[in-house]
Design an enzyme around this catalytic site. Structure first.
Site, PDB file in Angstrom:
ATOM      1  N   SER A 457       0.841  -1.041  -0.177  1.00  8.58           N
ATOM      2  CA  SER A 457       0.069   0.320   0.050  1.00  8.58           C
ATOM      3  C   SER A 457       0.921   1.291  -0.182  1.00  8.58           C
ATOM      4  O   SER A 457       2.228   1.194   0.366  1.00  8.58           O
ATOM      5  CB  SER A 457      -0.803   0.035   1.186  1.00  8.58           C
ATOM      6  N   TYR A 470      -1.776  -0.780  10.461  1.00  6.39           N
ATOM      7  CA  TYR A 470      -2.055  -0.945   8.962  1.00  6.39           C
ATOM      8  C   TYR A 470      -0.618  -0.569   8.278  1.00  6.39           C
ATOM      9  O   TYR A 470      -0.072  -1.427   7.407  1.00  6.39           O
ATOM     10  CB  TYR A 470      -3.121  -0.276   8.399  1.00  6.39           C
TER      11      TYR A 470
HETATM   12  N1  LIG Z   1      -8.751  -0.118  -1.114  1.00  9.26           N
HETATM   13  C1  LIG Z   1      -7.713   0.518  -1.087  1.00  9.26           C
HETATM   14  O1  LIG Z   1      -7.715   1.676  -0.998  1.00  9.26           O
HETATM   15  C2  LIG Z   1      -6.367  -0.274  -0.785  1.00  9.26           C
HETATM   16  C3  LIG Z   1      -5.195   0.630  -0.768  1.00  9.26           C
HETATM   17  C4  LIG Z   1      -4.058   0.074  -0.634  1.00  9.26           C
HETATM   18  C5  LIG Z   1      -3.880  -1.156  -0.428  1.00  9.26           C
HETATM   19  N2  LIG Z   1      -4.918  -1.901  -0.435  1.00  9.26           N
HETATM   20  C6  LIG Z   1      -4.697  -3.436  -0.119  1.00  9.26           C
HETATM   21  O2  LIG Z   1      -5.245  -4.246  -1.175  1.00  9.26           O
HETATM   22  C7  LIG Z   1      -5.794  -5.421  -0.830  1.00  9.26           C
HETATM   23  C8  LIG Z   1      -7.037  -5.832  -1.206  1.00  9.26           C
HETATM   24  O3  LIG Z   1      -7.967  -4.966  -0.533  1.00  9.26           O
HETATM   25  P1  LIG Z   1      -9.316  -4.338  -1.289  1.00  9.26           P
HETATM   26  O4  LIG Z   1      -9.429  -2.868  -1.160  1.00  9.26           O
HETATM   27  O5  LIG Z   1      -9.419  -5.106  -2.638  1.00  9.26           O
HETATM   28  O6  LIG Z   1     -10.351  -5.013   0.037  1.00  9.26           O
HETATM   29  P2  LIG Z   1     -11.576  -5.947  -0.169  1.00  9.26           P
HETATM   30  O7  LIG Z   1     -12.178  -5.787   1.385  1.00  9.26           O
HETATM   31  O8  LIG Z   1     -12.366  -5.404  -1.227  1.00  9.26           O
HETATM   32  O9  LIG Z   1     -11.247  -7.282  -0.445  1.00  9.26           O
HETATM   33  C9  LIG Z   1     -10.130  -7.989   0.307  1.00  9.26           C
HETATM   34  C10 LIG Z   1     -10.699  -9.312   0.529  1.00  9.26           C
HETATM   35  O10 LIG Z   1      -9.690 -10.109   0.994  1.00  9.26           O
HETATM   36  C11 LIG Z   1     -10.440 -11.208   1.474  1.00  9.26           C
HETATM   37  N3  LIG Z   1      -9.777 -11.450   3.283  1.00  9.26           N
HETATM   38  C12 LIG Z   1      -9.535 -10.841   4.031  1.00  9.26           C
HETATM   39  N4  LIG Z   1      -8.869 -11.347   5.140  1.00  9.26           N
HETATM   40  C13 LIG Z   1      -8.743 -12.520   4.592  1.00  9.26           C
HETATM   41  C14 LIG Z   1      -7.975 -13.518   5.230  1.00  9.26           C
HETATM   42  N5  LIG Z   1      -7.686 -13.518   6.477  1.00  9.26           N
HETATM   43  N6  LIG Z   1      -7.842 -14.945   4.450  1.00  9.26           N
HETATM   44  C15 LIG Z   1      -8.442 -14.738   3.195  1.00  9.26           C
HETATM   45  N7  LIG Z   1      -9.000 -13.772   2.389  1.00  9.26           N
HETATM   46  C16 LIG Z   1      -9.172 -12.694   3.204  1.00  9.26           C
HETATM   47  C17 LIG Z   1     -11.884 -10.397   2.190  1.00  9.26           C
HETATM   48  O11 LIG Z   1     -12.754 -11.383   2.268  1.00  9.26           O
HETATM   49  C18 LIG Z   1     -12.131  -9.651   0.694  1.00  9.26           C
HETATM   50  O12 LIG Z   1     -12.725 -10.511  -0.221  1.00  9.26           O
HETATM   51  C19 LIG Z   1      -5.547  -5.532   0.674  1.00  9.26           C
HETATM   52  O13 LIG Z   1      -4.154  -6.001   1.134  1.00  9.26           O
HETATM   53  C20 LIG Z   1      -5.441  -4.058   1.093  1.00  9.26           C
HETATM   54  O14 LIG Z   1      -4.831  -3.841   2.215  1.00  9.26           O
HETATM   55  C21 LIG Z   1      -6.164  -1.526  -0.541  1.00  9.26           C
END
Ligand SMILES: NC(=O)c1ccc[n+]([C@@H]2O[C@H](COP(=O)([O-])OP(=O)(O)OC[C@H]3O[C@@H](n4cnc5c(N)ncnc54)[C@H](O)[C@@H]3O)[C@@H](O)[C@H]2O)c1
Length: 587
Positions: A457, A470
């Site tokens: 991130s 985080y």
């Molecule tokens: N959305 C943002 O702005 C953003 C920014 C930077 C980084 N990220 C990172 O991107 C990645 C994806 O996030 P997203 O935004 O798509 O979120 P999201 O919540 O839409 O998707 C995350 C998915 O991961 C699954 N998950 C969570 N914990 C889990 C576990 N212990 N085992 C298996 N599956 C698990 C959830 O069920 C969900 O389907 C994450 O690592 C997040 O930290 C997101």
């Protein structure tokens, strides 16, 4: 694999044009015949690993090219290696092993150069059902390629000419009399097997080079008898009469990928494949080659036209096995879809069973030849171990691993309890560690390359007083990725860390807010979701950046303008970034 090796191949000798060719056969003669033609300075043994992987489904035929391995050499050597004579040899082999059915031709290096001749001259028409070419262009196409650039030399074209020219030093060297022979019989012949072992490794491949100096000295005549004359006067009608699959290793020291830019004009039915590897892919990437050859042969046998998937990187990911964690939503789901559109086989992993199942189902509709859903909590070490065993046994070694599952946690350091810390580190960091250790371990053990993507991130390099836990978890993922990248670089396995800014996904409505009661947490989740919605950066763009990062083997990839801005600031004006960190957060 069936345990069939070249040692227990059936052998026969085929007499043609004053030479005797050593021909080896594996597999059932009733199956479609695949003829593998080796290059320079090799013998048919270069195909040992690929042949073993094809023999359970196909009738696999290999032969030592005249003057190589256990085939005899023409006398005199000069004039004995013309493309015409090599075509006679091919037809003699085909007459012997598959008189009634056309064969599927596969060539590497000079084996491919000569196979282009077979696939484009009239007298072989009807004898070749398909042709898979790797690392060996048609001399006619190459001749026209040079001529176009000489006739109309734009700066780009001159650059391309110089680029390929620099890679062709060995061709000029091989045209000199006697010197190559002396080199191969002397120092070069001695170090060559070690050079291959060092740079073109594949575990467990003994790679016998039975008569290397003699083969290499004979093979110099392949160049002398053909290259100069054919490049000067390329045939105008060198059209392929069979469908062609072109497999281009992108790290080839001898051939520029630009050589194939205009290939469509010569090949009406062309399927392109690329892979990040050096020149000797039959040795270094046998799994991938056997899969692509098998797929192409089977499709052509059943009369299907092989249409490439529509995705942007279909040449690279078609047929590859890709595992994405957190694939049930957001960035993970969009990434699974992007790989599916490129024709990859997708394993969608999530702790949310329904989400993963829906992603797998949609992936199939989007173009994945196969897609599976697996329900696993990535922070659970034993569950991940079980998953890794199951995947290896049921689907194979993963080519691309995307450790993406993650959870959000907001709240000041003193509001964050040890349980909060544990939860976020367990998923965001330990989930990535388990994924890298288990699936990365399988990749490394296989020794045929691969790629690992970890979703970090922008928070990994941008401090904030709102997201200490985080951000710490993501900084750890970033550093883990960098360290692992260094460790795996020598094994052809790339590691990329993706660093998005604000992306419009579900993460905002599931993120925890430490130090506030339930009602306040709900309120903040809603507010954050609204802000991310207004920002409205789609996860599909992050998915695109992920595929591009794999293709280009990028180390750290900030995605979104704010993530790129913060990345620049962290390097050039870190103080300003720290000042921003002290400001009241928007969350
Ligand atoms: N959305 C943002 O702005 C953003 C920014 C930077 C980084 N990220 C990172 O991107 C990645 C994806 O996030 P997203 O935004 O798509 O979120 P999201 O919540 O839409 O998707 C995350 C998915 O991961 C699954 N998950 C969570 N914990 C889990 C576990 N212990 N085992 C298996 N599956 C698990 C959830 O069920 C969900 O389907 C994450 O690592 C997040 O930290 C997101």
């Amino acid at each position: 694999m069936t345990g069939m090796t070249l040692e227990n191949a059936r052998e026969r000798r085929v007499r043609t044009g004053g030479v005797e060719l050593c021909v080896a056969e594996l597999g059932e003669p009733g199956q479609p015949t695949v003829v593998l033609v080796h290059g320079y300075p090799d013998s048919k043994e270069v195909w040992a690993q690929v042949a073993a992987r094809l023999a359970d489904r196909f009738h696999v035929v290999l032969y030592d090219v005249r003057g190589h391995g256990r085939s005899t050499a023409p006398r005199p050597l000069r004039g004995g290696f013309t493309l015409e004579k090599l075509t006679d040899d091919f037809l003699a082999v085909v007459d012997a092993v598959s008189p009634d059915r056309p064969v599927h031709l596969v060539g590497h290096d000079w084996g491919s150069v000569q196979s282009w001749e077979f696939a484009t001259v009239a007298r072989t028409e009807g004898r070749i059902a398909s042709f898979t070419s790797m690392s060996g262009p048609s001399l006619d196409h190459f001749g026209h390629w040079i001529n176009t650039r000489l006739r109309r030399p734009t700066p780009r074209r001159v650059g391309q000419l110089l680029g390929q020219g620099a890679k062709s030093w060995y061709v000029y060297a091989l045209h000199t009399p006697v010197l190559p022979e002396l080199a191969w019989r002397g120092p070069l012949g001695k170090v060559w097997p070690r050079v291959l072992e060092r740079f073109e490794r594949v575990p467990g491949d003994g790679y016998p080079t039975p008569s290397l100096p003699t083969d290499a000295a004979h093979g110099a005549w392949l160049y002398r008898d053909n290259v100069r004359s054919r490049l000067r006067r390329p045939r105008a009608d060198a059209y392929a009469h069979a469908p062609v699959q072109l497999i281009t290793p992108l790290g080839d020291a001898f051939l520029s990928e630009r050589l194939y830019d205009e290939l469509e004009q010569w090949v009406p039915r062309l399927t392109r494949r690329t892979l990040p590897a050096r020149h000797w892919i039959p040795r270094s990437r046998p799994d991938q080659l056997a899969a692509w050859i098998g797929e192409f042969v089977t499709a052509n046998e059943s009369g299907r036209t092989v249409t490439a998937p529509s995705g942007k990187y279909a040449d690279r990911f078609g047929g590859q096995l890709v595992l994405v964690t957190g694939a049930g939503s957001g960035i993970g789901r969009a990434t699974a879809y992007a790989f599916a559109e490129s024709g990859a086989r997708v394993i969608a992993v999530d702790r949310d069973a329904d989400g993963a199942a829906r992603t797998a189902e949609m992936s199939r509709l989007l173009g994945a030849p196969e897609a599976w859903a697996e329900t696993v909590d990535v922070s659970d070490e034993q569950a991940m171990e079980k998953l890794a065993d199951k995947v290896a046994a049921a689907y194979g070694v993963v080519d691309v691993l995307v450790n993406n599952a993650g959870i959000g946690l907001s709240g000041s350091f003193f509001d964050t309890t040890p349980e909060d810390w544990k939860k976020v580190l367990d998923v965001n960091l330990w989930g990535v560690i388990h994924g890298c250790r288990l699936f990365g371990g399988q990749m490394a053990e296989r020794g045929q390359g691969g790629h690992i993507v970890n979703t970090a991130s922008a928070a990994a390099y941008q401090p904030s007083k709102a997201l200490p836990a985080y951000s710490t978890s993501k900084a750890a993922v970033l550093m883990l990725s960098e360290c692992l990248r260094a460790e795996l670089a020598g094994q052809g396995i790339g590691v990329s860390a993706i660093c998005p800014g604000f992306v419009n996904t579900n993460i905002t409505s599931t993120a925890r807010f430490a130090g506030v009661d339930g009602a306040e947490e709900k309120r903040r989740q809603k507010r954050t979701a609204r802000l991310y919605g207004l920002r409205n950066y789609p996860p599909e763009k992050v998915a695109d950046a992920i595929l591009r990062a794999v293709v280009r083997n990028e180390a750290v990839v900030p995605v979104t303008p704010e993530a790129r801005g913060a990345h620049l600031m962290s390097r050039f004006t870190p103080r300003a970034l720290r000042a921003i960190a002290r400001m009241e957060p928007p969350l």
